[in-house]
Design an enzyme around this catalytic site. Structure first.
Site, PDB file in Angstrom:
ATOM      1  N   LYS A 167     -16.333  12.709 -11.317  1.00 31.40           N
ATOM      2  CA  LYS A 167     -15.472  13.183 -11.852  1.00 31.40           C
ATOM      3  C   LYS A 167     -14.022  13.461 -11.234  1.00 31.40           C
ATOM      4  CE  LYS A 167     -16.411  15.883 -14.991  1.00 31.40           C
ATOM      5  NZ  LYS A 167     -16.569  15.492 -16.384  1.00 31.40           N
TER       6      LYS A 167
ATOM      7  N   GLY B 158      -1.700   4.815  31.570  1.00 30.79           N
ATOM      8  CA  GLY B 158      -2.880   4.780  32.678  1.00 30.79           C
ATOM      9  C   GLY B 158      -2.479   3.881  33.698  1.00 30.79           C
ATOM     10  N   MET B 159      -1.474   3.075  33.493  1.00 26.04           N
ATOM     11  CA  MET B 159      -1.009   2.289  34.668  1.00 26.04           C
ATOM     12  C   MET B 159      -0.088   3.144  35.693  1.00 26.04           C
ATOM     13  SD  MET B 159       2.194   0.795  35.539  1.00 26.04           S
ATOM     14  CE  MET B 159       2.970  -0.380  36.409  1.00 26.04           C
TER      15      MET B 159
ATOM     16  N   HIS C 159       1.438  -2.364  26.160  1.00 23.84           N
ATOM     17  CA  HIS C 159       0.241  -1.968  25.438  1.00 23.84           C
ATOM     18  C   HIS C 159      -0.330  -3.344  25.228  1.00 23.84           C
ATOM     19  CE1 HIS C 159       0.788   2.498  24.974  1.00 23.84           C
ATOM     20  NE2 HIS C 159       1.953   1.971  25.149  1.00 23.84           N
TER      21      HIS C 159
ATOM     22  N   GLU D 247      -3.233  -3.521  23.863  1.00 24.28           N
ATOM     23  CA  GLU D 247      -4.420  -3.724  22.707  1.00 24.28           C
ATOM     24  C   GLU D 247      -3.665  -3.950  21.391  1.00 24.28           C
ATOM     25  OE1 GLU D 247      -2.962  -1.051  24.645  1.00 24.28           O
ATOM     26  OE2 GLU D 247      -2.257   0.642  23.600  1.00 24.28           O
TER      27      GLU D 247
ATOM     28  N   GLU E 173       0.852  -1.310  -0.120  1.00 26.21           N
ATOM     29  CA  GLU E 173      -0.064   0.039  -0.224  1.00 26.21           C
ATOM     30  C   GLU E 173       0.970   1.394   0.099  1.00 26.21           C
ATOM     31  OE1 GLU E 173      -2.429   0.640   3.565  1.00 26.21           O
ATOM     32  OE2 GLU E 173      -3.077   2.523   2.830  1.00 26.21           O
TER      33      GLU E 173
ATOM     34  N   CYS F  39      -0.319   1.689  29.977  1.00 30.58           N
ATOM     35  CA  CYS F  39       1.090   2.348  29.921  1.00 30.58           C
ATOM     36  C   CYS F  39       0.937   3.479  30.889  1.00 30.58           C
ATOM     37  CB  CYS F  39       1.370   2.549  28.707  1.00 30.58           C
ATOM     38  SG  CYS F  39       3.263   2.800  28.502  1.00 30.58           S
TER      39      CYS F  39
END
Ligand code: GLN
Length: 541
Positions: free
Chosen positions: A196, A390-391, A514, A516, A147, A388
């Site tokens: 267009k 947040g901890m 992390h 997530e 990409e 992170c």
């Protein structure tokens, strides 16, 4: 000896008209379609900006920085690739103009070019091509998806597009396929979609020498057959290869929509390649259906600094969805700017949440608001998950409470705090270069049996991705433990605290890493799963 390894086939993705049309999501979804058919697929992002990596860029400029196992800080599209294709990528999968120039210039300084004049063509384009072709060598993939960031027509992306044009000549028409993703604007006065800009951007692409094999036409509105016909005839792409992509209800609908549009069949026909197996979408469809008929609705507050731009927390958002899918829960995400809370605003909203997340972050703006939120979650036994920063702030808040000292802090925010409970890691002291110098990437973490973390993971040891400079100051470990903080995850040598949690609370847990980044649809991260489970439980009580 003859080997059976066939040379890789390449699918190139470009974007036209505007950025943010979901090109990365489309590329990742097409990768998934091929993987579902049993192919070995690799994927790479070429980013035209001059930064060596996005690690030093503000999330406002660039959204989330996605960290890989090997510690490289990459574009957020790599997060889409890993999640939707369920793969692990490495640093070679994100190439920037900065990296390309840095390596060409260092070769020049070494004298490798033997007195030659270094030019964009061929030196820069050759370096780009080398990096693109390296992926197939490293992975042995049958398909390599590439990409190109930005929009066709940008000055910066020209060397990349030129390199991709040359690749078709180098490796042949039958081994390359070009997909161009564009946007159809909607004119509300007449209720029309316009083709267009798509025509112009395809013309621009052709002027560079690339003729697309497929056009993905994105829009927020339904795209009728006449429009597809028009794009087909003006852009000289078969009508079957003009794929209408109306904005999907969720991220996870995109692969299914592309499947329904027979995108994989068209691509495979071009490559004269039969699938190795039939795609299996049963589990995927079930996952999406569970979100459509939720058993429970949950409100989760995400309290951060860059919340106006949801892209800054994409992986956190998706990890929450993965866990919610599993529990057949629907999510109402409340994005709350912590500075607003400091001014006394948005507390009603925050208090309506069933669970609270404080994600990663840098710099002092909004820190006190986050600490107030953490205090609220601790005192009111609201499930809290800190990632992170947040901890770290969960530890700061607890220290302020037990030491009865408002000035307890992280030295990131107050260098002269009398209680530096979070401090710079020793190997971070004296670092002056900001790029790529944090504690980055995968590190092992041992879990203490019987804790919330160990129960969530059902394991003794895990590997998680990191991106930080500060850590818990070991001087304060004992005192924090005495008052009910548990360090349930530590580095194998015991020196670094990786997970902290609180006793006598339904779910108050923070990770120095992390989690997530490693969550997947159909395979939610154990801690996000544990958090959502706790939110549901406290909600039902
Ligand atoms: N600013 C903190 C640190 O550098 C937290 C980083 C983060 O949340 N990723 O340690």
């Amino acid at each position: 000896m003859k080997t059976d390894v066939k040379p890789a086939k390449y699918i190139f993705f470009t974007g036209g008209v505007v950025s943010s049309v979901g090109k990365g999501l489309t590329a990742a979804s097409i990768g998934r379609l091929l993987k579902e058919r049993g192919f070995k697929v690799a994927i790479q992002k070429l980013d035209p900006y001059i930064n060596v990596d996005p690690g030093t860029m503000s999330p406002y400029q660039h959204g989330e920085v996605f960290v890989l196992d090997d510690g490289s800080e990459t574009d957020l599209d790599l997060g889409h690739y890993e999640r939707l294709m369920d793969i692990h990528l490495n640093k070679e999968c994100n190439v920037t103009t900065g990296q390309v120039y840095a390596s060409v210039i260092s070769k020049e300084r070494r004298g490798d070019y033997l007195g030659g004049t270094i030019q964009v063509i061929p030196h820069i384009t050759n370096e780009i091509k080398r990096r693109v072709r390296l992926i197939a060598k490293l992975t042995g993939a049958e398909f390599v998806l590439v990409e190109v960031g930005g929009t066709v027509g940008d000055i910066e992306s020209l060397p990349f597009l030129e390199a991709l044009r040359q690749l078709r000549r180098d490796i042949g028409l039958e081994r390359t396929f070009y997909i161009h993703a564009t946007w159809l604007p909607h004119i509300s006065a007449t209720g029309e979609l316009k083709t267009k800009p798509t025509q112009h951007s395809v013309r621009e692409l052709r002027s560079i020498g690339i003729a697309p094999n497929m056009i993905i036409a994105r829009s927020d509105y339904p795209i009728n057959d006449a429009l597809l016909e028009k794009i087909s005839s003006f852009c000289d792409v078969l009508k079957r290869a003009v794929i209408p992509m109306e904005t999907a209800p969720t991220y996870y609908h995109v692969p299914l929509k592309l499947e329904q549009a027979h995108v994989a069949e068209f691509i495979l026909k071009h490559f004269k390649q039969n699938p190795h197996q039939k795609p299996q979408w049963r589990k995927w469809k079930k996952m999406i259906a569970s979100a459509r008929n939720p058993k429970i609705k949950l409100k989760i507050a995400i309290v951060g600094k860059y919340v106006e731009l949801h892209d800054a927390y994409i992986s956190v958002r998706e990890a929450l969805y993965h866990a919610a899918f599993k529990h057949q829960a629907s999510l109402d995400l409340l994005w709350i700017q912590s500075v607003d809370l400091e001014k006394g605003n948005r507390w009603e909203d925050l208090k309506s949440a069933d669970g609270i997340i404080v994600p990663g972050g840098f710099g002092s703006r909004g820190i006190e608001g986050k600490i107030q939120v953490i205090q609220y979650a601790r005192e009111n036994k609201i499930p809290y998950f800190g990632l992170c920063l947040g901890m770290q702030l969960m530890v700061v808040e607890f220290a302020r409470f037990i030491f009865k000292e408002r000035r307890a802090n992280s030295t990131e925010f107050d260098r002269r705090t009398p209680y530096p409970v979070i401090d710079l890691m020793p190997d971070q002291k004296g670092i002056s270069d900001m790029g790529g110098t944090m504690r980055l990437g995968l590190y092992p973490c041992n879990l203490q049996p019987g804790t919330l973390a160990a129960r969530a993971y059902k394991k003794e040891s895990v590997n998680e991705r990191h991106r930080h400079r500060f850590e818990l100051n070991n001087v304060y470990r004992e005192a924090l433990e005495e008052h009910g903080m548990i360090f349930s995850g530590k580095s194998p040598d015991g020196k670094l605290v990786e997970i902290a949690e609180l006793k006598d609370h339904p779910f108050m847990l923070g990770t120095q890493f992390h989690p997530e980044f490693l969550s997947r649809p159909n395979r939610p991260h154990p801690l996000f799963n544990g958090f959502i489970k706790a939110v549901i439980q406290t909600n039902l009580e």
